[in-house]
Design a protein around this motif. Structure first.
Motif: not given
Length: 335
Positions: A40, A42, A139, A141-143, A145-148
């Motif tokens: 991945d 990210e 950073k 946590t943001e990833i 959240l974006s990936k669910g």
């Protein structure tokens, strides 16, 4: 404040610098192997960021030790402690989970280190590290959240008014009626369950690839302890009809080729033990319901015994690097 004389490092400062050198050199080994297999984009970017931070820390710490005429710890190295030809052991989701928890632990450790510092240059160093850990955590946590893949702690309804405890029964928990968990107790249970899921996956993977039989058996025992603790914390939530965080769970691959030295894996396990004991102690201090306190005392005792068994394995194999210590005055006096 400017001084015209050199101020030596305190024992607390030496302890923090030494501990973080060991942690950063071990983390570099983990990142190096993860980066070989991560797919991945990210998550790769996040791992590269974490690697850069740890490498910068090691360079700075080496400089401090040299300037202060302290020996540089041996720690860990990619050339000795990583088998870069080994197949993947953990998934990309676990890499992300690991980094997020590393940021979380970094914030705790660096805040403690900072609070024990006296020299301004060391205070500034740990302040910078604390900010970096916060950035790493955010950073990750943001990833997630974006990936669910981020699983939130349980929700509770908003309180309608401020209330005060009126009866001693608020502390009850062994017999009879138990009040519902309060938000503080709930957050501690959830946090400890998440940490045990991380430990369970690590130890499961380590048990598959360790070279020495005694290390494999030790990792299997730790895996089972973590699994039991996850079940205990999950049951405390389910009794309140609250969801557990089972979706965080991610299994290692079926590889049996060791990517890391047994020494490195035992060190990581010892860190997990230390973190677990510290978190249980904190949870005990803020959980007034008696049954919760009893659970934390019992589970802490179990980890303490497991940690001691691990220390014995490390001592027997000459893997336990000794932190700087006070002068043995009796030895000097006795010649």
């Amino acid at each position: 404040m400017l001084t015209n004389h050199h101020i030596d490092l305190t024992a607390a400062e030496v302890a923090s610098l030494w501990t973080h050198y060991m942690s950063d050199t071990s983390a570099i080994c983990m990142f190096d192997f993860f980066l070989i297999h991560v797919e991945d984009k990210e998550i790769r970017s996040l791992l590269e960021f974490a690697m850069e931070l740890s490498q910068a820390h090691v360079k700075k710490l080496q400089s401090i030790f040299t300037e202060e005429q302290h020996p540089i710890p041996e720690g860990f190295s990619i050339s000795v402690d990583v088998n870069r030809e080994s197949p993947r052991l953990f998934t990309d989701d676990f890499h992300l989970f690991f980094i997020q928890n590393l940021g979380k632990m970094g914030m705790e450790f660096y805040a403690t280190a900072l609070s024990n510092c006296a020299r301004l240059d060391i205070c500034e160093y740990f302040t910078e590290c604390l900010n970096e850990s916060s950035k790493l955590f955010n950073k990750a946590t943001e990833i997630m959240l974006s990936k669910g893949s981020f699983i939130r702690a349980p929700f509770i309804p908003a309180s309608k008014k401020v209330e005060y405890v009126e009866k001693q029964s608020y502390l009850a928990g062994w017999f009879g009626h138990k009040r519902p968990l309060n938000a503080v107790e709930m957050s501690q249970i959830y946090f400890n369950m998440i940490q045990n899921q991380l430990g369970r996956t690590f130890l499961m993977g380590f048990s598959q690839v360790a070279k020495l039989k005694e290390v494999r058996e030790y990792m299997k025992k730790g895996r089972d302890i973590s699994d039991k603790h996850v079940e205990i914390f999950g049951s405390l939530l389910s009794e309140e009809f609250l969801p557990s965080a089972s979706a965080w769970d991610t299994m290692p691959t079926d590889s049996t080729v060791p990517p890391f030295s047994d020494k490195l894996m035992m060190f990581h396990t010892s860190v997990l033990n230390s973190v677990g004991i510290a978190h249980y102690g904190r949870s005990l201090g803020v959980s007034p319901r008696r049954d919760l306190g009893s659970n934390y005392v019992r589970l802490t005792a179990e980890i303490l015994q497991f940690a001691e068994d691990g220390m014995n394995i490390m001592i027997e194999n000459k893997w336990l690097e000794q932190p700087p210590q006070a002068t043995n005055r009796d030895k000097l006096a006795n010649g």
